[in-house]
Design a protein around this motif. Structure first.
Motif, PDB file in Angstrom:
ATOM      1  N   GLY A 207      28.790  28.140  58.038  1.00  0.00           N
ATOM      2  CA  GLY A 207      28.808  29.545  57.650  1.00  0.00           C
ATOM      3  C   GLY A 207      27.431  30.174  57.743  1.00  0.00           C
ATOM      4  N   VAL A 208      26.404  29.421  57.346  1.00  0.00           N
ATOM      5  CA  VAL A 208      25.034  29.933  57.427  1.00  0.00           C
ATOM      6  C   VAL A 208      24.649  30.198  58.883  1.00  0.00           C
ATOM      7  N   ALA A 209      24.934  29.235  59.767  1.00  0.00           N
ATOM      8  CA  ALA A 209      24.592  29.399  61.186  1.00  0.00           C
ATOM      9  C   ALA A 209      25.299  30.603  61.791  1.00  0.00           C
ATOM     10  N   LEU A 210      26.576  30.774  61.467  1.00  0.00           N
ATOM     11  CA  LEU A 210      27.339  31.894  62.012  1.00  0.00           C
ATOM     12  C   LEU A 210      26.868  33.225  61.435  1.00  0.00           C
ATOM     13  N   ALA A 211      26.465  33.219  60.172  1.00  0.00           N
ATOM     14  CA  ALA A 211      25.920  34.438  59.575  1.00  0.00           C
ATOM     15  C   ALA A 211      24.583  34.801  60.215  1.00  0.00           C
ATOM     16  N   MET A 212      23.789  33.804  60.582  1.00  0.00           N
ATOM     17  CA  MET A 212      22.526  34.069  61.286  1.00  0.00           C
ATOM     18  C   MET A 212      22.789  34.770  62.612  1.00  0.00           C
ATOM     19  N   LEU A 213      23.925  34.461  63.218  1.00  0.00           N
ATOM     20  CA  LEU A 213      24.304  35.068  64.493  1.00  0.00           C
ATOM     21  C   LEU A 213      25.096  36.360  64.315  1.00  0.00           C
ATOM     22  N   LYS A 214      25.293  36.745  63.038  1.00  0.00           N
ATOM     23  CA  LYS A 214      26.057  37.955  62.691  1.00  0.00           C
ATOM     24  C   LYS A 214      27.514  37.877  63.160  1.00  0.00           C
ATOM     25  N   ARG A 215      28.025  36.678  63.227  1.00  0.00           N
ATOM     26  CA  ARG A 215      29.449  36.482  63.537  1.00  0.00           C
ATOM     27  C   ARG A 215      30.177  36.411  62.200  1.00  0.00           C
ATOM     28  N   TRP A 216      30.388  37.580  61.633  1.00  0.00           N
ATOM     29  CA  TRP A 216      30.789  37.672  60.233  1.00  0.00           C
ATOM     30  C   TRP A 216      32.163  37.074  59.967  1.00  0.00           C
ATOM     31  N   ALA A 217      33.129  37.343  60.813  1.00  0.00           N
ATOM     32  CA  ALA A 217      34.485  36.826  60.580  1.00  0.00           C
ATOM     33  C   ALA A 217      34.496  35.297  60.604  1.00  0.00           C
ATOM     34  N   ASP A 218      33.770  34.713  61.567  1.00  0.00           N
ATOM     35  CA  ASP A 218      33.708  33.253  61.643  1.00  0.00           C
ATOM     36  C   ASP A 218      32.944  32.668  60.456  1.00  0.00           C
ATOM     37  N   LEU A 245      29.835  34.034  50.780  1.00  0.00           N
ATOM     38  CA  LEU A 245      31.119  34.561  51.244  1.00  0.00           C
ATOM     39  C   LEU A 245      31.278  36.015  50.819  1.00  0.00           C
ATOM     40  N   ARG A 246      30.972  36.323  49.563  1.00  0.00           N
ATOM     41  CA  ARG A 246      31.100  37.689  49.053  1.00  0.00           C
ATOM     42  C   ARG A 246      30.150  38.644  49.773  1.00  0.00           C
ATOM     43  N   LEU A 247      28.936  38.198  50.042  1.00  0.00           N
ATOM     44  CA  LEU A 247      27.974  39.062  50.728  1.00  0.00           C
ATOM     45  C   LEU A 247      28.396  39.313  52.171  1.00  0.00           C
ATOM     46  N   VAL A 248      28.903  38.290  52.839  1.00  0.00           N
ATOM     47  CA  VAL A 248      29.387  38.456  54.210  1.00  0.00           C
ATOM     48  C   VAL A 248      30.562  39.432  54.237  1.00  0.00           C
ATOM     49  N   GLN A 249      31.430  39.356  53.240  1.00  0.00           N
ATOM     50  CA  GLN A 249      32.556  40.284  53.176  1.00  0.00           C
ATOM     51  C   GLN A 249      32.086  41.722  52.969  1.00  0.00           C
ATOM     52  N   LEU A 250      31.058  41.911  52.159  1.00  0.00           N
ATOM     53  CA  LEU A 250      30.517  43.263  51.972  1.00  0.00           C
ATOM     54  C   LEU A 250      29.979  43.799  53.296  1.00  0.00           C
ATOM     55  N   ILE A 251      29.312  42.943  54.054  1.00  0.00           N
ATOM     56  CA  ILE A 251      28.750  43.379  55.331  1.00  0.00           C
ATOM     57  C   ILE A 251      29.851  43.711  56.336  1.00  0.00           C
ATOM     58  N   SER A 252      30.861  42.849  56.424  1.00  0.00           N
ATOM     59  CA  SER A 252      31.870  42.992  57.482  1.00  0.00           C
ATOM     60  C   SER A 252      33.065  43.849  57.088  1.00  0.00           C
ATOM     61  N   ARG A 253      33.330  43.956  55.776  1.00  0.00           N
ATOM     62  CA  ARG A 253      34.521  44.682  55.333  1.00  0.00           C
ATOM     63  C   ARG A 253      34.202  45.874  54.433  1.00  0.00           C
ATOM     64  N   LEU A 300      15.564  35.739  42.076  1.00  0.00           N
ATOM     65  CA  LEU A 300      16.803  34.972  42.073  1.00  0.00           C
ATOM     66  C   LEU A 300      17.461  35.005  43.445  1.00  0.00           C
ATOM     67  N   PHE A 301      17.551  36.195  44.028  1.00  0.00           N
ATOM     68  CA  PHE A 301      18.185  36.314  45.339  1.00  0.00           C
ATOM     69  C   PHE A 301      17.402  35.535  46.401  1.00  0.00           C
ATOM     70  N   SER A 302      16.084  35.531  46.293  1.00  0.00           N
ATOM     71  CA  SER A 302      15.261  34.774  47.239  1.00  0.00           C
ATOM     72  C   SER A 302      15.479  33.278  47.067  1.00  0.00           C
ATOM     73  N   ALA A 303      15.538  32.828  45.813  1.00  0.00           N
ATOM     74  CA  ALA A 303      15.758  31.406  45.544  1.00  0.00           C
ATOM     75  C   ALA A 303      17.113  30.955  46.072  1.00  0.00           C
ATOM     76  N   ASP A 304      18.100  31.840  46.030  1.00  0.00           N
ATOM     77  CA  ASP A 304      19.433  31.523  46.545  1.00  0.00           C
ATOM     78  C   ASP A 304      19.524  31.655  48.066  1.00  0.00           C
ATOM     79  N   LEU A 309      20.889  38.581  53.431  1.00  0.00           N
ATOM     80  CA  LEU A 309      22.273  39.070  53.469  1.00  0.00           C
ATOM     81  C   LEU A 309      22.440  40.310  52.599  1.00  0.00           C
ATOM     82  N   ILE A 310      21.803  40.310  51.436  1.00  0.00           N
ATOM     83  CA  ILE A 310      21.909  41.460  50.529  1.00  0.00           C
ATOM     84  C   ILE A 310      21.303  42.703  51.178  1.00  0.00           C
ATOM     85  N   GLN A 311      20.162  42.548  51.824  1.00  0.00           N
ATOM     86  CA  GLN A 311      19.525  43.689  52.476  1.00  0.00           C
ATOM     87  C   GLN A 311      20.395  44.224  53.613  1.00  0.00           C
ATOM     88  N   GLN A 312      21.032  43.335  54.355  1.00  0.00           N
ATOM     89  CA  GLN A 312      21.942  43.791  55.412  1.00  0.00           C
ATOM     90  C   GLN A 312      23.143  44.521  54.827  1.00  0.00           C
TER      91      GLN A 312
END
Length: 451
Positions: A207-218, A245-253, A300-304, A309-312
């Motif tokens: 999921g991390v690798a795919l998020a780096m590529l902005k392939r949000w659904a995958d 997962l929640r952050l990716v959903q905010l970005i893509s949905r 906290l967000f940086s440590a996680d 993802l939050i900025q995007q």
């Protein structure tokens, strides 16, 4: 085998063995436990490196033992703690090319006799790249090891999470795509000494690798697999996957969705008590609150590892607010949209609208006076879709025609149909002649049947 056996004798065993299972047992248990590592890490009596003598392909099993015996280590996703040997602190230097060549040419059938050694090799390759500041080097040999060792990449192995870790750390997420394209469908403990955590780590890193590529659904799919993996209690990594997962959903949905019912019931409760819930509740309309929350919780967000993802997500928040306006309003002025979306500049709003129109995210027109008129998306069908519908219609038509012919040949159907046309009150029995019942006219007349 004598406790003081030299590496020269072991080399002879490796090169002359006719029974690989016997050789495996000799290398695994036949050497004295207290001196095995010393023996296998030593040079030959001549001073030569045994890896320069052995055939890296034909002697796969022996090479595997010699490579791995001195880099037994522990490895975890969050704390890189290793007890390393041959690839980092060694009596005989191992040239990287030896490892690269071995991973590209080893015989899988021999390697599968010692799955724990394959695991150690994979972790050793990663450690070697990490300790030398060249994690990118480790990606290719790990890829070769992963694609050649199992019957196919649908089998989960202990190499999977190590390979994904290398891709992410080396910032080469695209190298993982050929592996991520094949869903995990098989598990065999004969191939790898798998643990429950291997599955979680692999899908989390996928999921991390795919998020780096902005392939949000995958990315969403991989994070969800990690989150919903069954267990008696949620693992810490599953909560981290749920955050992403929640952050990716905010970005893509622009919003989050409910977890599947088979997810552990404790996870939503654990997530609800986190600051991420506050962020989701403010998204996407309350931009000011979102920025304030990020400023307050930035450590906290940086440590996680979620700040990016939050900025995007925040950058895309105006787009989601604007899309919601299209469901409520038919037309709005640029100034009204700027106020509702939270963008102070009308020029910025115009640019946002144009980019969304170009991307097909909304359908609207902007007049010279600055009035934006929204419209429903026009129905669009590709040539392939039209051809597919036509083929389906033709198939169904042929099927119905066949059924009609089968029914027309049914004696019972013809009997009932003809009797109904004659207005009779009794159905003829099955012994009556079919052609006599049908008469000389209609579709069953001779001139129609044999025309």
């Amino acid at each position: 085998m004598a406790p003081d056996m030299s590496l020269d004798r072991i080399l002879q065993e490796i090169t002359t063995a006719t029974n690989l299972n016997t050789l495996h047992q000799t290398l695994k248990t036949g050497l004295p436990k207290e001196s095995r590592d010393t023996i296998l890490s030593s040079p030959l009596a001549s001073g030569q490196d045994p890896l320069n003598i052995l055939d890296l392909t034909q002697n796969t099993l022996g090479v595997l033992y010699i490579l791995c015996v001195l880099f037994q280590m522990t490895w975890s996703i969050t704390h890189h703690a290793f007890r390393a040997a041959r690839l980092s602190v060694t009596n005989i230097a191992v040239h990287p090319q030896v490892i690269t060549t071995f991973c590209a040419t080893f015989l899988p059938e021999q390697a599968r006799l010692a799955p724990e050694r394959v695991t150690a090799l994979a972790k050793g390759i990663y450690r070697y790249g990490l300790s030398n500041g060249s994690t990118s080097w480790a990606v290719q040999p790990l890829f070769n090891l992963l694609t050649r060792y199992p019957p196919d990449t649908s089998y989960l192995t202990t190499i999977h999470p190590v390979f994904l870790q290398a891709c992410v750390v080396a910032s080469q997420p695209s190298a993982a795509l050929p592996i991520l394209a094949t869903p995990i469908a098989n598990v065999s403990t004969l191939l790898s000494d798998l643990t429950y955590n291997d599955n979680l780590v692999y899908h989390y890193l996928g999921g991390v690798a795919l998020a780096m590529l902005k392939r949000w659904a995958d990315a969403e799919e991989y994070f969800e697999i990690c989150v919903t993996a069954p267990g008696s209690a949620p693992a810490a990594l599953q909560l981290e996957a749920l955050k992403k997962l929640r952050l990716v959903q905010l970005i893509s949905r622009g919003e989050t969705t409910s977890l599947p019912k088979y997810a552990h019931s404790s996870l939503p409760r654990m997530f609800k008590n986190s600051v991420y819930t506050e962020l989701i509740n403010a998204y996407p309309q309350n931009i000011e609150k979102l920025h304030g929350l990020v400023d307050k919780e930035k450590p906290l967000f940086s440590a996680d590892k979620n700040l990016g993802l939050i900025q995007q997500a925040i950058e895309r928040a105006p787009r989601w607010t604007l899309r919601k306006l299209t469901a409520t309003y038919v037309a709005l002025g640029l100034a009204d949209i700027a106020r509702l979306v939270g963008i102070p500049s009308e020029d910025d709003v115009r640019s946002l609208l144009l980019s969304m129109i170009e991307a097909g995210e909304i359908f609207a027109q902007i007049s010279a006076s600055g009035t934006v008129t929204f419209s429903d998306p026009p129905p669009q069908f590709s040539r392939e879709e039209v051809d597919s519908v036509l083929r389906s219609a033709q198939t169904q038509s042929a099927l119905l025609e066949g059924l009609d012919m089968d029914m027309a040949r049914s004696r019972e159907f013809i009997t009932k149909a003809v009797k109904g046309q004659d207005g009779g009150g009794m159905w003829p029995g099955p012994e009556e002649d079919l052609y006599a019942m049908a008469g000389a006219s209609g579709p069953w007349a001779e001139d129609s049947m044999f025309a």
